[in-house]
Design an enzyme around this catalytic site. Structure first.
Site, short mmCIF file in Angstrom:
data_model
loop_
_atom_site.label_atom_id
_atom_site.label_comp_id
_atom_site.label_asym_id
_atom_site.label_seq_id
_atom_site.Cartn_x
_atom_site.Cartn_y
_atom_site.Cartn_z
N TYR A 1 7.46 -1.02 1.20
CA TYR A 1 6.30 -1.72 1.76
C TYR A 1 6.59 -3.22 1.75
CZ TYR A 1 4.92 -3.04 -3.03
OH TYR A 1 4.89 -3.56 -4.30
N CYS A 2 5.87 -3.94 2.62
CA CYS A 2 5.94 -5.40 2.66
C CYS A 2 4.59 -5.91 3.15
CB CYS A 2 7.10 -5.88 3.53
SG CYS A 2 7.08 -5.28 5.24
N THR A 3 4.50 -7.16 3.55
CA THR A 3 3.21 -7.76 3.89
C THR A 3 2.56 -7.11 5.11
OG1 THR A 3 4.05 -9.86 3.04
CG2 THR A 3 2.01 -9.94 4.32
#
Length: 343
Positions: A198-200
């Site tokens: 996951y990331c922003t």
């Protein structure tokens, strides 16, 4: 024909306040082969400037990465403009849950080699052969699975103020640093573990998932829309929120609250706190976490040295930050030895 921003941040701030209109902070990205990035860049600026769109947008041969702010009453016009561009029709727009009319104060549309600096030779693998996108419900299931390795694809200063339960948060400064580092650490689990990332907003995971599949990982997943979209889904659908703390964002807000937990601390006194600031000394501009008490005591500076510098006349301050090596100091992200309680 105006192709570049001509107003200062302060001039724009005054105009925004005088207009009294609510604005929406939005982010989106799309990987797509763009033949002439400069021409596309100019096309965007010429249409967005009259709409009073502000933000930071990167255009490259591989696509577009945009974080921007648009007046709420012009959102439909903005969306119609995107839908009239074939590869942006129906693109997912991540709309911030916490709005700030001054999240962006200039319109900057820049042509770059990559929309995210990754240091990869994309010719060696198929960037469209990406991992499986999952929504918040499936993501919550995956991160409770003992056969899952959950990886935060963001940088150390982002994950410090907030991350998912059970996540591994690599201590890296850049996305470029993280790719090979993560592969090396997980090389023995390419076939027996589910790699979930996951990331922003999803853009880093999009490239990373294709890269890790190319490197032999068999079961690769990514959180669709990143933390921003996850927050929207858990809020609207009443799902269990597995994220602890705040989500670091790349505009003047610097963070959005996802949960009430405070998992970080002030880098100067150690008290629980999770809001970043930049050192008031422009020759330093260090990004770090500073509580309100230390902010008052240190006059928004990271050290006594910087506190002394901001008392000097502006011309003297400019002399101190002149030169390549002095100006490069501004890229540090909470790594200064002057910060007693840094992570």
């Amino acid at each position: 024909m105006q192709l570049y921003n001509k107003l200062s941040a302060e001039e724009r701030r005054e105009l925004i306040r005088a207009a009294g209109k609510e604005r929406l902070t939005i982010s989106f990205y799309q990987y797509h082969q763009i033949g002439n990035p400069q021409l596309f860049r100019d096309h965007l600026f010429l249409h967005w400037h009259p709409m009073d769109v502000l933000g930071r947008i990167y255009v490259a041969h591989e696509g577009i990465n945009a974080q921007l702010s648009v007046p709420g009453d012009r959102f439909d016009e903005f969306k119609l403009f995107l839908d009239n561009i074939s590869f942006l029709e129906g693109v997912r727009l991540n709309i911030a849950r916490e709005q700030d009319n001054e999240s962006f104060l200039k319109l900057k549309v820049k042509v770059r080699n990559k929309i995210v600096a990754d240091g990869l030779n994309d010719q060696t693998f198929d960037v469209t052969n990406k991992g499986i996108h999952v929504d918040a419900t499936k993501f919550n299931e995956l991160i409770e699975d003992p056969n899952t390795v959950l990886v935060d694809m963001r940088n150390h200063y982002e994950s410090e103020i907030g991350h998912f339960k059970n996540a591994w948060t690599p201590d890296v400064d850049t996305f470029r640093d993280s790719l090979d580092y993560i592969e090396e650490k997980l090389k023995d689990h390419k076939e027996d573990k589910k790699l979930v990332m996951y990331c922003t907003g999803g853009i880093r995971c999009e490239k990373a998932s294709a890269y890790y599949k190319h490197k032999g990982f068999k079961d690769v997943y990514q959180l669709e829309g990143g933390i921003i979209e996850y927050h929207r889904q858990v809020t609207e659908q009443g799902l269990d929120n597995k994220f602890k703390g705040k989500n670091f964002v790349f505009d003047h807000r610097l963070a959005e609250k996802i949960s009430d937990e405070v998992i970080a601390n002030c880098h100067q006194c150690g008290t629980p706190f999770d809001l970043h600031t930049n050192c008031a000394n422009e020759a330093c501009h260090l990004l770090f976490i500073q509580c309100d008490s230390c902010k008052d005591k240190m006059e928004n500076c990271c050290s006594d040295e910087c506190k002394e510098i901001i008392q000097l006349p502006i011309e003297e301050q400019k002399k101190l930050r002149a030169g390549k090596y002095n100006s490069n100091k501004i890229f540090k992200k909470g790594r200064s030895e002057k910060l007693v309680f840094k992570k």
